[in-house]
Design an enzyme around this catalytic site. Sequence first.
Site, mmCIF file in Angstrom:
data_model
loop_
_atom_site.group_PDB
_atom_site.id
_atom_site.type_symbol
_atom_site.label_atom_id
_atom_site.label_comp_id
_atom_site.label_asym_id
_atom_site.label_seq_id
_atom_site.Cartn_x
_atom_site.Cartn_y
_atom_site.Cartn_z
ATOM 1 N N ALA A 179 0.792 -1.234 0.000
ATOM 2 C CA ALA A 179 0.000 0.000 0.000
ATOM 3 C C ALA A 179 0.823 1.283 0.000
ATOM 4 O O ALA A 179 0.250 2.358 0.163
ATOM 5 C CB ALA A 179 -0.931 0.000 1.212
ATOM 6 N N TYR A 236 4.401 -13.449 -14.594
ATOM 7 C CA TYR A 236 3.342 -12.645 -13.974
ATOM 8 C C TYR A 236 1.966 -13.186 -14.355
ATOM 9 O O TYR A 236 1.089 -13.370 -13.509
ATOM 10 C CB TYR A 236 3.503 -11.196 -14.418
ATOM 11 C CG TYR A 236 2.472 -10.237 -13.881
ATOM 12 C CD1 TYR A 236 2.602 -9.691 -12.611
ATOM 13 C CD2 TYR A 236 1.381 -9.850 -14.652
ATOM 14 C CE1 TYR A 236 1.668 -8.793 -12.115
ATOM 15 C CE2 TYR A 236 0.446 -8.950 -14.174
ATOM 16 C CZ TYR A 236 0.596 -8.420 -12.897
ATOM 17 O OH TYR A 236 -0.333 -7.538 -12.406
#
Length: 270
Positions: free
Chosen positions: A14, A165
């Site tokens: 975050a 990914y």
Amino acid sequence: MTSLAGQVALITGASAPRGIGRAIAMRLAQEGARVVVTDTKGPVEIEGQIQERGDLLDQLARQIDGLAVTLDVTKPDQIASCIETVRQRLGPVDILVNNAGSLAGSDNFLSTTPAQWQASFAVNLLGPMQLAQAVIPAMQAKGAGRIINIGSTGSLGAEPGFGAYTAMKHGLVGLSKTLAAEFGPDGILCNTVCPGYIATDMHMAANARLAQEQGVSLDEMKRRRYADVALRDAGTPEDVAEAVAYLAGPAGRYVTGINLPVTGGVPYGI
């Protein structure tokens, strides 16, 4: 009365100023959640300037009256310590948002190494799995809980140059569906939010890398990448945060095991 008043929400990854995790933290705080923001320590380059992730995380926590905890999601001891710190300070986690991610292994498929794939696995799939294991027992005891995994269009389709990914983000969908099926009887809901092209620091760095590799301008790379987007532009972190708030709140009480694309209308593979 806000919809998440009294609930404890933990968001990983975050610290980035233009990140999805930060936008989610701010949105859930607006709904009254007691928000815990986490990220790793260390320097990060933001608009050409080196900043400390810890400082950025602390700034966010002050802004939303939340709690900042250092957490590397690849370290089981740090996960256990984080969950215990949260329990002691705020109580058990009611909402887990697995947002931390890594572009490790985003390269030409033939040139990627097993180590790059392992690094991608550790952050993008194993970390969310271990965090879910850490919070589910308390959710079971309470008879309620929300787990929201942040995937991508790489969870639903594929484009060249993002092999590891993409594989791990596909795996994240499988994890979400497994948790939804296994723990639904306990009142625990689990879903995947799948952002498309979102104007985050990570996304803009990927644009720059692809532009350099293909020998084109950044504007031209954006034009090419967004050509398949119905809205012809990248979204914002706040767009993703709204989807998370829906799934975390009372309006999402009967929604579990889904993939929610926030893509502006990307057709391939969806």
